[in-house]
Design a protein around this motif. Structure first.
Motif, PDB file in Angstrom:
ATOM      1  N   SER A 175      50.660  17.396  27.700  1.00  7.06           N
ATOM      2  CA  SER A 175      49.254  17.700  26.985  1.00  7.06           C
ATOM      3  C   SER A 175      48.465  18.987  27.218  1.00  7.06           C
ATOM      4  O   SER A 175      47.486  19.250  26.095  1.00  7.06           O
ATOM      5  CB  SER A 175      48.854  16.694  25.934  1.00  7.06           C
ATOM      6  OG  SER A 175      49.880  15.669  24.969  1.00  7.06           O
ATOM      7  N   ALA A 178      47.103  22.547  26.089  1.00  9.19           N
ATOM      8  CA  ALA A 178      47.023  22.521  24.838  1.00  9.19           C
ATOM      9  C   ALA A 178      45.170  22.598  25.298  1.00  9.19           C
ATOM     10  O   ALA A 178      44.480  22.930  24.045  1.00  9.19           O
ATOM     11  CB  ALA A 178      47.395  21.467  23.552  1.00  9.19           C
ATOM     12  N   TYR A 181      44.646  25.949  26.136  1.00 12.64           N
ATOM     13  CA  TYR A 181      44.194  27.070  25.418  1.00 12.64           C
ATOM     14  C   TYR A 181      42.601  26.431  24.468  1.00 12.64           C
ATOM     15  O   TYR A 181      42.164  28.241  23.835  1.00 12.64           O
ATOM     16  CB  TYR A 181      45.484  26.871  24.242  1.00 12.64           C
ATOM     17  CG  TYR A 181      46.209  27.163  25.483  1.00 12.64           C
ATOM     18  CD1 TYR A 181      45.932  27.910  26.656  1.00 12.64           C
ATOM     19  CD2 TYR A 181      47.965  26.352  25.277  1.00 12.64           C
ATOM     20  CE1 TYR A 181      47.758  28.598  27.668  1.00 12.64           C
ATOM     21  CE2 TYR A 181      48.482  26.527  25.815  1.00 12.64           C
ATOM     22  CZ  TYR A 181      48.919  27.726  26.741  1.00 12.64           C
ATOM     23  OH  TYR A 181      50.217  27.620  27.179  1.00 12.64           O
TER      24      TYR A 181
END
Length: 272
Positions: A175, A178, A181
Motif C-alpha cells: 500500500s 499511496a 502520493y
C-alpha cells in the motif's frame, strides 16, 4: 536458466496480472512462453493485442504452463481454485499475488505437495521500481523461490521474508505508494497556498521526492542523519518539523500502517 525456460500463465490478467506480464516480456521472456486468462472477452482481446501473448481459458493455462501466477482478486480466489484446483498437477509452481491470502489457503485447495510461493509487489513495477516480497509455502523449495525471484527481479527489487511478515509487507510497501502520493498531493496544495503555480509546485515536490529517495537508497545513511543535515538551528526546516510533530504525523503513520496490517488479516480471515 535464461528467461523463458519455464512457460508462465498469468491467471487473471487484471492490473497486477498485467504488471507481471509486461515485466516478464521486458525481462526477455518470449511471448510464446507466456499465457494469460481473463474474465471478459474484451479484456482478452486487449491483452492479446497489447502483449502478443495467447489468452486462453483457465483449464488450458493449467494444462500448458509450468508456473501459474494467480492474480485474481482475493474474494475470487476460492471460486477459481474450486474450478481448477483438482486439475493442477502437484509438480507445477503456483505463485500467488492475492493480497492477504496465506499459502495454506491454496494448499487446502490444491493437490497435496503442490508448491506455492506468496508474492506481494507494488505498482511502481510499471516503471521497473517495484518492491516485491517473496515467501515460501510449505512445499516450496529454494529452486521455487529462485524461479519466483527470476520472474519479479526485472520489475525492481525483490526480498525474501517469512510468510508471517507478509501482512506487514502489504501494509508497508504494498500500500506504500499511496501514502507517498497522498503526501506529495498535500505538499503541492501547500505550495499553491504559498503562492506557487500548481505546475511549479508539482515539479519542485516530485523532483525533491525523487532526489530524497535516491539519497536514502544510495547514501547508506540513516534517515535521521539525512533529516538532520537539512535541519539547521532555528531555521525554516525545524519550524516545519515542529508543526508536523504537533499535528501527530508520526503517530498517524504508525496508526495507519497498523490499520492496513489489520485489514490484511481481516481479508485472510474472510476468504480463508
Amino acid at each position: 536458466m535464461p528467461p523463458g525456460a519455464h512457460k508462465v500463465a498469468v491467471i487473471g490478467a487484471g492490473k497486477i496480472g498485467e504488471l507481471v506480464l509486461s515485466g516478464l516480456l521486458r525481462a526477455g521472456w518470449p511471448a510464446d512462453q507466456l499465457l494469460a486468462t481473463t474474465r471478459r472477452r474484451e479484456r482478452a482481446e486487449d491483452v492479446a493485442v497489447r502483449y502478443g501473448v495467447s489468452v486462453v481459458d483457465n483449464h488450458t493455462a493449467v494444462a500448458e504452463a509450468e508456473v501459474l501466477a494467480v492474480a485474481v482478486k482475493p474474494q475470487d480466489a476460492a471460486t477459481l481454485l474450486d474450478q481448477i484446483g483438482p486439475k493442477v498437477p502437484a509438480d507445477k509452481l503456483v505463485v500467488s499475488l492475492c493480497a492477504g491470502l496465506p499459502t495454506e489457503f491454496f494448499a487446502r485447495r490444491l493437490p497435496d505437495g503442490t508448491p506455492v510461493v506468496r508474492v506481494m509487489t507494488n505498482t511502481p513495477a510499471l516503471v521497473d521500481q517495484a518492491m516485491t516480497a517473496i515467501s515460501a509455502g510449505r512445499h516450496a523449495t529454494a529452486e521455487h523461490l529462485a524461479l519466483a525471484e527470476e520472474m519479479f527481479q526485472p520489475l525492481g527489487v525483490t526480498i525474501r521474508v517469512p510468510e508471517t511478515q507478509q501482512d506487514a509487507v502489504t501494509a508497508l510497501s504494498g500500500s506504500g505508494p499511496a501514502y507517498f502520493y497522498l503526501l506529495v498531493e498535500a505538499m503541492i496544495d501547500a505550495g499553491i497556498l504559498l503562492g506557487l503555480p500548481r505546475q511549479v509546485a508539482h515539479d519542485l515536490i516530485v523532483q525533491t521526492a525523487i532526489g530524497s529517495a535516491v539519497m536514502l537508497r544510495d547514501s547508506g545513511e540513516h534517515p535521521v542523519k539525512l533529516r538532520e543535515a537539512v535541519t539547521s538551528p532555528a531555521g525554516t526546516t525545524i519550524s516545519a518539523i515542529r508543526e508536523l510533530e504537533n499535528h501527530g504525523v508520526r503517530a498517524a503513520l504508525l496508526a495507519a500502517l497498523e490499520a492496513a496490517r489489520d485489514r490484511a488479516r481481516e481479508l485472510a480471515a474472510q476468504h480463508g
